[in-house]
Design a protein around this motif. Sequence first.
Motif, PDB file in Angstrom:
ATOM      1  N   ASP A  39       0.853  -1.190   0.000  1.00 19.66           N
ATOM      2  CA  ASP A  39       0.000   0.000   0.000  1.00 19.66           C
ATOM      3  C   ASP A  39       0.886   1.236   0.000  1.00 19.66           C
ATOM      4  O   ASP A  39       1.429   1.608   1.038  1.00 19.66           O
ATOM      5  N   PRO A  40       1.072   1.888  -1.149  1.00 22.91           N
ATOM      6  CA  PRO A  40       1.933   3.076  -1.227  1.00 22.91           C
ATOM      7  C   PRO A  40       1.520   4.185  -0.262  1.00 22.91           C
ATOM      8  O   PRO A  40       2.366   4.973   0.168  1.00 22.91           O
ATOM      9  N   LYS A  41       0.248   4.238   0.092  1.00 24.54           N
ATOM     10  CA  LYS A  41      -0.235   5.309   0.968  1.00 24.54           C
ATOM     11  C   LYS A  41       0.244   5.144   2.409  1.00 24.54           C
ATOM     12  O   LYS A  41       0.344   6.119   3.149  1.00 24.54           O
ATOM     13  N   THR A  42       0.522   3.905   2.816  1.00 24.47           N
ATOM     14  CA  THR A  42       0.960   3.660   4.193  1.00 24.47           C
ATOM     15  C   THR A  42       2.439   3.292   4.282  1.00 24.47           C
ATOM     16  O   THR A  42       2.979   3.174   5.382  1.00 24.47           O
ATOM     17  N   PHE A  43       3.104   3.117   3.133  1.00 19.23           N
ATOM     18  CA  PHE A  43       4.516   2.756   3.134  1.00 19.23           C
ATOM     19  C   PHE A  43       5.351   3.931   3.647  1.00 19.23           C
ATOM     20  O   PHE A  43       5.003   5.093   3.447  1.00 19.23           O
ATOM     21  N   HIS A  44       6.458   3.616   4.282  1.00 22.70           N
ATOM     22  CA  HIS A  44       7.325   4.647   4.867  1.00 22.70           C
ATOM     23  C   HIS A  44       7.701   5.721   3.839  1.00 22.70           C
ATOM     24  O   HIS A  44       8.136   5.415   2.726  1.00 22.70           O
ATOM     25  N   ALA A  45       7.519   6.969   4.239  1.00 22.08           N
ATOM     26  CA  ALA A  45       7.866   8.110   3.381  1.00 22.08           C
ATOM     27  C   ALA A  45       8.340   9.262   4.253  1.00 22.08           C
ATOM     28  O   ALA A  45       8.067   9.297   5.462  1.00 22.08           O
ATOM     29  N   ILE A  46       9.076  10.190   3.651  1.00 26.31           N
ATOM     30  CA  ILE A  46       9.516  11.370   4.394  1.00 26.31           C
ATOM     31  C   ILE A  46       8.285  12.166   4.826  1.00 26.31           C
ATOM     32  O   ILE A  46       7.428  12.498   4.019  1.00 26.31           O
ATOM     33  N   ARG A  47       8.196  12.452   6.091  1.00 18.24           N
ATOM     34  CA  ARG A  47       7.001  13.086   6.660  1.00 18.24           C
ATOM     35  C   ARG A  47       6.930  14.576   6.329  1.00 18.24           C
ATOM     36  O   ARG A  47       7.847  15.158   5.742  1.00 18.24           O
TER      37      ARG A  47
END
Length: 207
Positions: A39-47
Amino acid sequence: MKYIISLICLSVLISCKENRRKLPYYDTADFTPKWEMKDPKTFHAIRKFNLINQEGMAFTEKNLDGKICVADFFFTSCPGICPKLAISMSALQKEFLEDKDVLLVSHSVTPATDSVPVLKQYAEAHGVNPKKWNLLTGNKDEIYDLGRKFYYVEEDLGLKSDASIFLHTENFVLIDKQRHIRGIYNGLDPNSMLALKNDIKELKKEE
C-alpha cells in the motif's frame, strides 16, 4: 520484410524492458530492500516538515513531491567530512543541473549557528545553485527527527538517539517522487557516488 523488421523492433523493445533495473524500496533503518509496496499510501515516506532554505524561503515536504531528491546532513563550520560531501554534492549539481526532476537538499545539523545569512554565504562560496540545491535550517529537533527516523541517514545507529546526540554522517539518501527511500550512498566514496548517479537515471525511467 516489414513483418520481420517489426518483429526485430519488438524483440529489442522487450529486451530493453527486461534489462531495466528496478530500484528497491526501503522502510527500515537496516535498509532491507523491499521490491514491492502493498500500500503506497501507508509505506514509509519522508514526513511533513517546515524548514527554511538559504534564500530565506519556506521549504516543506511539498517541495519534494514530484522530484527525485538526494538528501544529506552537514554543517557549515565542519572541518572534516562536510567539505568533501559538498564536493560530491557539487558534482551531482553539475551532472543534473538542467534536469528539472532532480533536487538536492542539505540539512544543517547546527541550525542555531547556521542561520539563513550563514547558509547564503556558504552557498555562494560553494557555487550552490538555489534552483537545484537547497541548504536548509530550522528547528533542530525537527531536523534530527527527520534525519534519524525518516531518512534513516545514520541507519540503525541513529534510531535510539535524540537531538542531544550530535548527528554526523557521510551518507546521502535517494528519495523518489513520492518521498520513498530508494537508496543510501557513501558521499566520500567515488564508486558509491557513481552508483548514485546511475540510480538517479534509473529512477527517472519509472512512471
